[in-house]
Scaffold this active site. Structure first.
Site, short mmCIF file in Angstrom:
data_model
loop_
_atom_site.label_atom_id
_atom_site.label_comp_id
_atom_site.label_asym_id
_atom_site.label_seq_id
_atom_site.Cartn_x
_atom_site.Cartn_y
_atom_site.Cartn_z
N HIS A 167 -2.96 87.63 18.85
CA HIS A 167 -1.83 88.54 18.91
C HIS A 167 -1.17 89.04 17.69
O HIS A 167 -1.74 88.49 16.67
CB HIS A 167 -0.79 87.63 19.74
CG HIS A 167 -0.42 86.44 18.92
ND1 HIS A 167 -1.32 85.40 18.89
CD2 HIS A 167 0.64 86.03 18.46
CE1 HIS A 167 -0.69 84.44 18.24
NE2 HIS A 167 0.55 85.13 17.78
N ASP A 185 2.64 88.89 15.83
CA ASP A 185 4.10 88.29 16.03
C ASP A 185 5.34 89.66 16.00
O ASP A 185 6.14 89.11 16.74
CB ASP A 185 4.47 87.37 14.70
CG ASP A 185 3.57 86.03 14.88
OD1 ASP A 185 2.97 85.66 16.16
OD2 ASP A 185 3.48 85.41 13.85
N HIS A 211 -3.67 87.35 14.83
CA HIS A 211 -4.33 85.91 14.68
C HIS A 211 -4.33 85.52 15.83
O HIS A 211 -3.58 85.81 16.85
CB HIS A 211 -3.31 85.12 13.55
CG HIS A 211 -1.92 85.45 13.77
ND1 HIS A 211 -1.17 86.29 13.93
CD2 HIS A 211 -1.14 84.11 14.39
CE1 HIS A 211 0.04 85.94 14.34
NE2 HIS A 211 0.10 84.78 14.53
N ARG A 254 -3.01 68.29 18.25
CA ARG A 254 -2.73 69.11 17.20
C ARG A 254 -1.31 69.38 17.02
O ARG A 254 -0.71 70.05 18.17
CB ARG A 254 -3.79 70.33 17.22
CG ARG A 254 -3.33 71.37 16.08
CD ARG A 254 -3.92 72.50 16.63
NE ARG A 254 -3.87 73.89 15.54
CZ ARG A 254 -2.96 74.80 15.48
NH1 ARG A 254 -1.93 74.57 16.24
NH2 ARG A 254 -3.02 75.83 14.67
#
Length: 773
Positions: A583, A585, A655, A665
């Protein structure tokens, strides 16, 4: 005869005028024959507004009935218009036949008689089935709502409330097909799949018949990829035929739909009447031309696929040749040459096909598809009239086709037309070149004003523009403290209404905001110093990136979120999805067209993005950058404690995040804006809470964009909130239930707005959640 044909084309245009005029007049209050008005089709936009009002009033059964009725009524209205056009197509044929034998004023009278008879037929036919109000044109906002399938957005929640889960699943899937980036709906669909009584058969696209050509297109592409040329050629042929059918359906609706008459340019002026008639007839012709765009735009997409029909013909003739249907390939490539007569590749292929057939004379006589011949002929006639209107009547028209021959364009318009065509061709041929331009105002390569922080990867190593990886931003001790804070304080989907995961069902998702951390610290649930560190890390990242990207103006934190993603044990086998899909931002990325649209519901105020990593003891979870195709990976970064990745938020930096397949994570996601009005008010509220406790908050602020740092004591953040009223589309949240993923937040003034005339206004738009990394 040529002159008569020219005049006929003009009268065809004026036929649209009289047809539309009669329909508008019919919509005025009056007698509607002997039919019962209650049995006629009501205005579907009024039904839609009423359904939405019932929804917000939590009258779920009433809302479901009205919303369903609005969808059905809209389809019925299109069907009525289609049938009336079919029934009236032969009306006035006797008058039309007389045109070939008459000249001068008699020709005019016969032509007007033909036009009048057809207009009367259409008017009478539609009045038998549609109420006067139902014949009125709807607002562009209502067209947008139905075009984006927003009625199904409301319906999926309504049916969920009514515990009709199969219908809710179908509505959710129908909406999601046109809104594949709607993360909440995606999560809802995954939840429906796990509900008892819901099967895969329930996830049906209720708008399938209106988008069948795209289903065939995708199926043909898949068959090509499998080298099944016989089936691929069959699918491509079906796709071409369905595209032609959908285009003709759209063109018919342009002709029989009611249109608003242009405003008079003069009072009681004969010239004004003719200008109005010309403007309306040209606008209707333009509507027919723009059907190309409507049909070649995928559901939920903003832009059309260029050369949609010629592209299908190109695929078709290649598939036919490879399947052994050489004669079919000859017909298809000759059809393609009607669009681009001098295309070298097509001419070479045609010669190859002739040679394959042995050069027999019969192969030379194979003609292009008659459907394509008619399509080209009608389109060129309309273009000639439209360009005439541009040259002589100041009419505005943008040709939707790249194949339009130059001779159709008047000499006075050709220079501007050539420039526009050249610009379009360069844009198409340029492909990825547009990615190299970053208009964000940032320029990477500035100093890093913190001891111990090193530049690990820059633009060159990351194969992009305005990208950087900085190491040493945090110490191991600081990483451990924030990880402990995450363990103690994060909640499932904090800030996202408790959803399991906004992107994938294979990972759990937890988060913490600065404000929540401060409140937990005040309640003694966590250490005050850890909450302060979480806040300070945002300021630290801002200072580093403001300097490195040499921002010419102030840089404000727009949103901060501590995020942890955990792979679900035993739910990873055969996994092929991403932890976060590719996508951009601050705009809506369309990989097919490589366009990125900076408009809501994207977070258009974001200028700079960053991720500060806390650990590396997990598998997967790498950040990666791609080209605008969302496939070609240009760089990949592995997380580690204290590693900060920063990049401009625009289309140069698509990204995503690879799947987290084991472990947990954690990272701190940050977004920055140059516009102070979009600063993170939660951070300021947190600072105000500290100030109320007597603590001085050391915070660097940009002084009028000059970059000077000052130490301030934060005031109450609520008093600093902007007073401006949002004039754009808002956002609706559906309460605490995670399935309530509906459009816009209802503001205090909206009940009045909903009671306005159903011909104006906007109701809602899809709800997007902030991006997470």
């Amino acid at each position: 005869m040529a002159q008569l044909l020219t005049l006929l084309a003009v009268y065809v245009a004026f036929h649209f005028v009289l047809s539309a005029s009669h329909q508008v007049n019919a919509a005025a209050p009056g007698v509607v024959g002997s039919a019962n008005v209650l049995s006629l089709l009501q205005p579907y936009d009024l039904l839609y507004y009423s359904g939405v009002r019932a929804y917000f009033g939590q009258e779920w059964q009433k809302a479901a009935e009205l919303l369903e009725k609005s969808i059905l009524t809209k389809e019925s209205l299109l069907s009525v218009r289609r049938q009336c056009h079919k029934d009236c197509v032969t009306t006035g044929r006797e008058a039309l036949q007389n045109l070939d034998s008459e000249e001068g004023s008699l020709w005019d009278l016969w032509a007007l008689d033909w036009v009048q008879q057809r207009a009367e037929c259409l008017r009478f036919c539609i009045r038998r089935s549609v109420t006067p109000a139902g014949q009125l044109p709807v607002s562009s906002d209502i067209e947008y709502e139905f075009g984006t399938r927003n009625p199904y957005n409301f319906l999926q929640v309504t049916y969920y409330k009514l515990e009709k889960l199969q219908k809710a699943a179908s509505a959710a899937h129908t909406y999601f097909v046109a809104n594949p980036s709607h993360l909440e709906m995606r999560n809802n669909i995954e939840k429906y799949r796990r509900m008892e009584g819901v099967t895969e058969e329930d996830f049906q696209d209720r708008e399938f018949l209106n988008e069948k050509h795209w289903v065939l297109y995708d199926a043909a592409v898949q068959l090509e990829a499998a080298f099944d040329w016989a089936q691929a050629s069959k699918k491509w042929k079906e796709c071409v035929n369905e595209t032609l059918r959908q285009t003709e359906e759209c063109r018919v609706q342009c002709e029989v739909s009611s249109q608003r008459l242009p405003e008079d340019r003069g009072v009681n002026s004969v010239d004004g009447v003719f200008e109005k008639a010309a403007a309306l007839s040209l606008s209707l012709l333009a509507c027919r031309q723009y059907c190309v765009i409507q049909v070649s735009t995928r559901p939920g997409r903003i832009s059309a696929q260029e050369d949609y029909l010629p592209t299908q013909l190109e695929h078709l003739h290649i598939a036919q040749f490879k399947a052994g249907d050489v004669r079919g390939a000859v017909q298809s490539v000759r059809s393609l040459l009607l669009f681009y007569p001098s295309d070298k590749d097509s001419l070479d292929n045609l010669q190859l096909y002739y040679e394959t057939l042995g050069g027999d004379t019969e192969s030379q006589d194979i003609q292009p598809s008659q459907e394509i011949v008619r399509y080209i002929s009608h389109s060129l006639q309309e273009k000639e009239l439209l360009y005439f209107g541009m040259e002589n009547l100041a009419f505005s028209f943008t040709d939707p086709d790249l194949w339009t021959p130059e001779e159709v364009v008047p000499e006075s318009l050709r220079e501007a037309w050539r420039a526009e065509q050249e610009k379009m061709n360069e844009k198409i041929k340029g492909g990825y070149q547009q990615e190299e331009v970053d208009d964000s105002g940032f320029f990477s390569g500035g100093p890093v004003p913190r001891v111990g922080v090193t530049i690990t990867m820059d633009d060159e190593k990351l194969n992009g523009t305005n990208r950087v990886v900085l190491d040493g931003v945090m110490t191991e001790t600081e990483c451990d403290r924030i990880l402990q804070l995450a363990t103690a304080a994060v909640s499932a989907g904090d800030g996202y209404r408790g959803r399991r995961s906004p992107h994938t069902p294979h990972e759990t998702f937890e988060g913490l905001t600065v404000l929540r951390a401060v409140k937990l610290a005040q309640d003694g649930m966590i250490n005050q110093t850890d909450a302060r560190l979480l806040h300070e890390l945002g300021e630290r990242a801002r200072d580093l990136l403001h300097s490195y990207f040499r921002s010419p103006s102030g840089l404000h934190i727009s949103f901060t979120h501590l995020v942890c993603r955990t792979a679900i044990t035993g739910d990873q086998e055969g996994r092929s999805d991403l932890s976060h899909p590719v996508h951009v931002d601050n705009c809506l990325l369309e990989p097919d067209t490589k366009q990125c649209w900076k408009e809501p519901p994207a977070f258009i105020h974001r200028d700079l993005s960053a991720i500060l990593y806390l650990n590396d003891n997990f598998n997967g979870g790498d950040l990666f950058f791609t080209n605008r195709d969302a496939k070609t990976i240009t760089a990949q970064i592995k997380p580690s404690c204290g590693r900060l990745v920063g990049f401009s938020s625009g289309p140069v930096n698509p990204h995503g995040v690879t799947a987290v397949t084991s472990g947990r994570r954690c990272s701190l996601a940050l977004w920055f804006t140059k516009d102070k009005i979009y600063r993170d008010m939660e951070r300021e509220e947190a600072e105000a809470l500290w100030a109320a406790d007597g603590h001085t908050v050391v915070k660097k602020e940009e002084d009028e964009g000059k970059g000077s740092a000052t130490t301030t004591t934060t005031r109450n953040a609520r008093s600093q909130a902007p007073k401006e009223k949002n004039r754009g589309r808002g956002r609706v949240t559906g309460g605490k239930d995670e399935l309530e993923s509906i459009g816009r937040r209802v503001t205090e003034d909206q009940p009045t707005h909903l009671e306005r005339s159903f011909l104006t206004g906007v109701i809602c738009s899809p709800d997007f959640s902030p991006s997470l990394h």
